[in-house]
Design an enzyme around this catalytic site. Structure first.
Site, mmCIF file in Angstrom:
data_model
loop_
_atom_site.group_PDB
_atom_site.id
_atom_site.type_symbol
_atom_site.label_atom_id
_atom_site.label_comp_id
_atom_site.label_asym_id
_atom_site.label_seq_id
_atom_site.Cartn_x
_atom_site.Cartn_y
_atom_site.Cartn_z
ATOM 1 N N CYS A 2 0.844 -1.195 0.000
ATOM 2 C CA CYS A 2 0.000 0.000 0.000
ATOM 3 C C CYS A 2 0.884 1.251 0.000
ATOM 4 O O CYS A 2 1.946 1.262 0.600
ATOM 5 C CB CYS A 2 -0.942 0.092 1.181
ATOM 6 S SG CYS A 2 -2.148 -1.202 1.271
ATOM 7 N N ARG A 27 6.240 -1.012 -3.996
ATOM 8 C CA ARG A 27 5.793 -1.572 -2.720
ATOM 9 C C ARG A 27 4.815 -2.725 -2.925
ATOM 10 O O ARG A 27 4.556 -3.480 -2.000
ATOM 11 C CB ARG A 27 5.116 -0.475 -1.886
ATOM 12 C CG ARG A 27 6.060 0.624 -1.477
ATOM 13 C CD ARG A 27 5.295 1.802 -0.913
ATOM 14 N NE ARG A 27 4.693 1.514 0.364
ATOM 15 C CZ ARG A 27 5.259 1.752 1.546
ATOM 16 N NH1 ARG A 27 6.445 2.275 1.593
ATOM 17 N NH2 ARG A 27 4.633 1.476 2.668
ATOM 18 N N TRP A 74 -2.935 -2.803 -1.566
ATOM 19 C CA TRP A 74 -2.590 -4.226 -1.581
ATOM 20 C C TRP A 74 -3.634 -4.872 -0.681
ATOM 21 O O TRP A 74 -3.638 -4.652 0.532
ATOM 22 C CB TRP A 74 -1.185 -4.414 -1.034
ATOM 23 C CG TRP A 74 -0.652 -5.803 -1.175
ATOM 24 C CD1 TRP A 74 -0.035 -6.344 -2.270
ATOM 25 C CD2 TRP A 74 -0.650 -6.832 -0.185
ATOM 26 N NE1 TRP A 74 0.330 -7.633 -2.019
ATOM 27 C CE2 TRP A 74 -0.030 -7.965 -0.749
ATOM 28 C CE3 TRP A 74 -1.122 -6.923 1.127
ATOM 29 C CZ2 TRP A 74 0.138 -9.158 -0.056
ATOM 30 C CZ3 TRP A 74 -0.960 -8.110 1.818
ATOM 31 C CH2 TRP A 74 -0.328 -9.208 1.216
ATOM 32 N N ASN A 100 -3.165 2.953 5.034
ATOM 33 C CA ASN A 100 -2.251 1.792 4.980
ATOM 34 C C ASN A 100 -2.366 1.069 6.307
ATOM 35 O O ASN A 100 -2.403 1.719 7.354
ATOM 36 C CB ASN A 100 -0.792 2.247 4.848
ATOM 37 C CG ASN A 100 -0.468 2.691 3.453
ATOM 38 O OD1 ASN A 100 -1.326 2.680 2.576
ATOM 39 N ND2 ASN A 100 0.764 3.094 3.247
ATOM 40 N N GLY A 101 -2.365 -0.243 6.268
ATOM 41 C CA GLY A 101 -2.389 -1.002 7.517
ATOM 42 C C GLY A 101 -3.719 -1.703 7.715
ATOM 43 O O GLY A 101 -4.466 -1.940 6.762
ATOM 44 N N GLU A 485 18.640 -18.676 0.177
ATOM 45 C CA GLU A 485 18.428 -17.400 -0.515
ATOM 46 C C GLU A 485 18.252 -17.623 -2.020
ATOM 47 O O GLU A 485 17.389 -17.024 -2.655
ATOM 48 C CB GLU A 485 19.592 -16.439 -0.204
ATOM 49 C CG GLU A 485 19.534 -15.087 -0.889
ATOM 50 C CD GLU A 485 18.245 -14.313 -0.657
ATOM 51 O OE1 GLU A 485 17.443 -14.676 0.196
ATOM 52 O OE2 GLU A 485 18.037 -13.331 -1.400
ATOM 53 N N LYS A 489 14.883 -16.615 -4.147
ATOM 54 C CA LYS A 489 14.954 -15.712 -5.304
ATOM 55 C C LYS A 489 14.264 -16.339 -6.506
ATOM 56 O O LYS A 489 13.465 -15.720 -7.189
ATOM 57 C CB LYS A 489 16.423 -15.464 -5.617
ATOM 58 C CG LYS A 489 17.034 -14.151 -5.777
ATOM 59 C CD LYS A 489 16.814 -12.994 -4.878
ATOM 60 C CE LYS A 489 15.694 -12.950 -3.937
ATOM 61 N NZ LYS A 489 15.918 -12.275 -2.703
ATOM 62 N N GLU A 492 10.348 -16.633 -5.972
ATOM 63 C CA GLU A 492 9.542 -15.406 -5.904
ATOM 64 C C GLU A 492 9.458 -14.666 -7.239
ATOM 65 O O GLU A 492 8.454 -14.018 -7.498
ATOM 66 C CB GLU A 492 9.969 -14.474 -4.768
ATOM 67 C CG GLU A 492 11.242 -13.705 -4.977
ATOM 68 C CD GLU A 492 11.561 -12.765 -3.815
ATOM 69 O OE1 GLU A 492 10.665 -12.162 -3.242
ATOM 70 O OE2 GLU A 492 12.769 -12.633 -3.516
ATOM 71 N N HIS A 508 18.231 -38.283 3.885
ATOM 72 C CA HIS A 508 17.236 -38.593 4.920
ATOM 73 C C HIS A 508 15.818 -38.401 4.399
ATOM 74 O O HIS A 508 14.879 -38.306 5.191
ATOM 75 C CB HIS A 508 17.487 -37.727 6.163
ATOM 76 C CG HIS A 508 18.824 -37.990 6.773
ATOM 77 N ND1 HIS A 508 19.127 -39.169 7.428
ATOM 78 C CD2 HIS A 508 19.973 -37.271 6.767
ATOM 79 C CE1 HIS A 508 20.388 -39.142 7.826
ATOM 80 N NE2 HIS A 508 20.936 -38.000 7.431
ATOM 81 N N LYS A 607 6.822 -5.062 -1.526
ATOM 82 C CA LYS A 607 8.202 -4.753 -1.144
ATOM 83 C C LYS A 607 8.344 -4.663 0.371
ATOM 84 O O LYS A 607 9.302 -5.148 0.946
ATOM 85 C CB LYS A 607 8.651 -3.444 -1.796
ATOM 86 C CG LYS A 607 10.097 -3.057 -1.495
ATOM 87 C CD LYS A 607 11.069 -4.066 -2.068
ATOM 88 C CE LYS A 607 12.511 -3.751 -1.743
ATOM 89 N NZ LYS A 607 13.367 -4.930 -1.945
HETATM 90 O O1 M6R Z 1 12.236 -5.114 4.366
HETATM 91 P P1 M6R Z 1 12.642 -6.417 4.994
HETATM 92 O O2 M6R Z 1 14.075 -6.751 4.775
HETATM 93 O O3 M6R Z 1 12.286 -6.489 6.460
HETATM 94 O O4 M6R Z 1 11.783 -7.513 4.251
HETATM 95 C C1 M6R Z 1 11.825 -8.855 4.633
HETATM 96 C C2 M6R Z 1 11.227 -9.735 3.564
HETATM 97 O O5 M6R Z 1 9.885 -9.409 3.353
HETATM 98 C C3 M6R Z 1 11.985 -9.623 2.240
HETATM 99 O O6 M6R Z 1 13.336 -9.929 2.390
HETATM 100 C C4 M6R Z 1 11.369 -10.567 1.190
HETATM 101 O O7 M6R Z 1 11.592 -11.897 1.555
HETATM 102 C C5 M6R Z 1 11.953 -10.267 -0.193
HETATM 103 N N1 M6R Z 1 10.913 -10.197 -1.164
HETATM 104 C C6 M6R Z 1 12.917 -11.291 -0.667
HETATM 105 O O8 M6R Z 1 13.429 -11.000 -1.910
#
Ligand code: M6R
Length: 612
Positions: A2, A27, A74, A100-101, A485, A489, A492, A508, A607
């Protein structure tokens, strides 16, 4: 997640607000809308989907007026739709609100408004309750908008930021913040409210950060901020040095690839500020004495998503160098577990945005139990930064793409610096080792440049493998942390089902899934664990899976058992994550591009995740 933009001045508000909304697209959102105070009263235009849909509507039905508010939504309460998009109007059409929220008690408030004030609701949102409630309070307060907002927020439970305009109160925006970000942009004969700085950067450089439970009254000529006791507060504006270009694509096809390529520069920036003339690490004036450090019996690193993965590397580095036990936890788990935290705990929060609600709440939980809180944050002045005892900024610059890349590698640098600093303070590392690791870190930007030169090779690989449906990432030790990680990546941004597992765990259970179509990305960069990893690769190869290995230059033995090998430059085992993650980021990017996905704004993601 948002976005809010408010403008009041002497120019037409429509274009300025839409432009601001576009800067907040990163965002994540699923609808957008705008309300402007026109000579026919408050007029709203809103549309499901991208901001272009809203722009098309505005071309047919434009809005003329010099005060307005806009929003990218959002969806939380109610599906993404035109009607549920913000702004929301009160039943009499005289109050417009963006929000927002989440309002946690909106059901009770809605019932009360319907029963006692005859309000008919037209949306499924919690936000409409705010608009209706302000309208009722506006009447009770004789048309005083700020008092109506003050009375309303007393009744709301949850975390939120709101921005309000009223038909009968021209040239004024009233905003309020509770646990959701809000900033003010100060201009000449025009002022702005927004949820994030990029929204206003094209127009102003002076920013005021709104604190929790503060009310803002914004007119074209002045901005006043009041605290929770109703007292006016004075605040020094921050001058923002980064330009709008910093936050734009600069010739790259996507922000994601731009930010991957920015890593050498970002890391240099992160390091440069932290090493003094004598070659010693300094922690931005954070003072922790050896005595205090020795009083901690454990360190908790808490974060979400990619930041959590940076924490996994942080654990390794701090335990190895400072010999203090470290627990790494996912923020949404930590906060509900009644964690064992007290004044003998150092709590480290990691967050790019500094607005992730789970991380913020975990931090508050730790603080309330007496822990000292140190945060590793990218966004200056964000909520996590403000609520921490000490802040160690990553200085990655604005990260716009939803997928975190340069924030991750700069978070890693911060973790190594903290580990080195603590190790030296506690005397758990020798001066030689300290200087050796620092030198290894200083060499990283140049080595990442070398990995980036392999982009065509990785692009080619992605072209051959993009249509596979199952990818595993495996590794041992630090390579296993990086596997998580790499897997995140890929899933997502390319939507391929991927899974990361410590290589030793394969036999296992997970090895049952290996078949010829399976891709296994095997990280084998740890010299100390190379032989073990090699055996894992041999086992996988025996099940005919397609193995892509990541190894240090020179370890050519691995070629015999792998379909492809991507080499990273030689470096100490300790710092390999800074290099080995780069081919994984590039692979995810090129696979997603090959599949034609919306790389910078993947579906269903935002974001900054400011809701639970
Ligand atoms: O802003 P933040 O680092 O606290 O965000 C944490 C996660 O939401 C963020 O790292 C998310 O997993 C990303 N989309 C990963 O690429």
């Amino acid at each position: 997640m948002c976005g809010i933009v408010g403008y009041t001045g002497y120019e037409n508000a429509e274009g300025i607000i839409v432009d601001g909304l576009k800067r907040l697209e990163y965002r994540g959102y699923d609808s957008a809308g705008i309300a402007v105070l026109t000579d026919k009263g408050l007029q709203v235009r809103k549309k499901k989907g991208k901001i272009e849909n809203l722009e098309k509507l505005l071309m047919e039905e434009s809005l003329t007026g010099t005060t307005g508010i806009g929003h990218t939504r959002w969806a939380t309460h109610g599906s993404p739709s035109d009607v549920n998009a913000h702004p929301h109007l009160s039943m009499d059409g005289k109050i417009a609100v963006v929000h927002n929220g989440i309002v946690e008690n909106y059901v009770e408030l809605r019932e009360d408004l319907a029963k006692n004030h005859g309000i008919k609701f037209i949306t499924e949102t919690d936000t409409e309750v705010i608009a209706q409630l302000i309208s009722v309070k506006y009447g009770e307060n004789g048309g005083n908008l700020e008092n109506a907002v003050r009375d309303t927020v007393k009744m709301l439970k949850g975390a939120y930021a709101i921005c309000v305009i009223a038909a009968d109160t021209p040239d004024k925006i009233v905003a309020y913040r509770k646990d959701a970000p809000l900033i003010v942009g100060l201009g000449k004969k025009r002022n702005f409210i927004a949820s994030d700085i990029p929204a206003v950067l094209k127009y102003v450089k002076e920013i005021l950060l709104v604190e929790n439970q503060e009310l803002v009254i914004c007119t074209p000529e002045q901005v006043k901020i009041y605290n929770s006791e109703g007292r006016e507060v004075s605040r020094e504006p921050m001058f923002i040095k980064w330009s709008i270009e910093d936050a734009e694509k600069g010739g790259y096809e996507h922000f994601t690839i731009k930010e991957i390529y920015e890593q050498p520069k970002a890391i240099k920036e992160t390091l440069m500020r932290r090493i003094d003339d004598e070659g010693h690490v300094k922690l931005d004036g954070i003072y922790i004495s050896a005595e205090e450090l020795n009083s901690y019996d454990k360190i908790y690193i808490v974060a979400c998503g990619t930041a959590y993965h940076a924490g996994l590397v942080g654990k390794y580095a701090i335990e190895k160098m400072a010999r203090i036990p470290v627990e790494v936890d996912i923020a949404s788990e930590f906060r509900y577990r009644d964690p064992l935290v007290d004044e003998h705990t150092l709590f480290i929060a990691i967050s790019q945005s500094g607005e992730t609600l789970d991380t913020l709440e975990a931090l508050r939980e730790a603080k309330s139990k007496g822990a000292r809180v140190l945060s590793v944050v990218n966004v200056v002045g964000s909520s996590v930064a403000r609520e921490s005892d000490d802040v160690f900024y990553t200085w990655a610059g604005p990260e716009i793409a939803v997928a975190s890349t340069k924030a991750y590698t700069t978070q890693l640098i911060c973790m190594y610096l903290i580990a080195l600093y603590f190790g030296r303070l506690r005397g758990t590392i020798t001066d030689e080792y300290y200087s050796f690791v620092l030198k290894e870190l200083e060499a990283i930007p140049e080595k990442i440049e070398k990995v980036l030169e392999k982009a065509p090779e990785i692009e080619n690989l992605a072209r051959h493998l993009y249509n596979r449906t199952q990818v595993f990432f495996i590794g041992r030790g630090l390579d296993s942390a990086v596997s998580y990680e790499g897997s995140l990546k890929l899933k997502e941004i390319s939507y391929i089902n991927s899974f990361a597992i410590a290589a030793g765990e394969l036999k296992h259970g997970t090895i049952a899934l290996m078949e010829p179509e399976t891709i296994v990305i095997a990280l084998a960069t740890q010299d100390a664990l190379f032989d073990k990893m090699y055996s894992n690769i041999v086992e996988i190869k025996a099940r005919f899976a397609h193995v892509v290995a990541i190894a240090k230059e020179g370890n050519t033995k691995i070629e015999a058992e792998s379909s492809e090998v991507i080499y990273i430059p030689q470096c100490a085992d300790e710092v390999t994550p800074l290099l080995s993650v780069v081919p994984l980021q590039l692979f995810a990017y090129y696979v997603a591009r090959e599949k034609g996905e919306d790389i910078d704004k993947p579906r269903n993601l935002a974001k900054s995740v400011t809701v639970e």
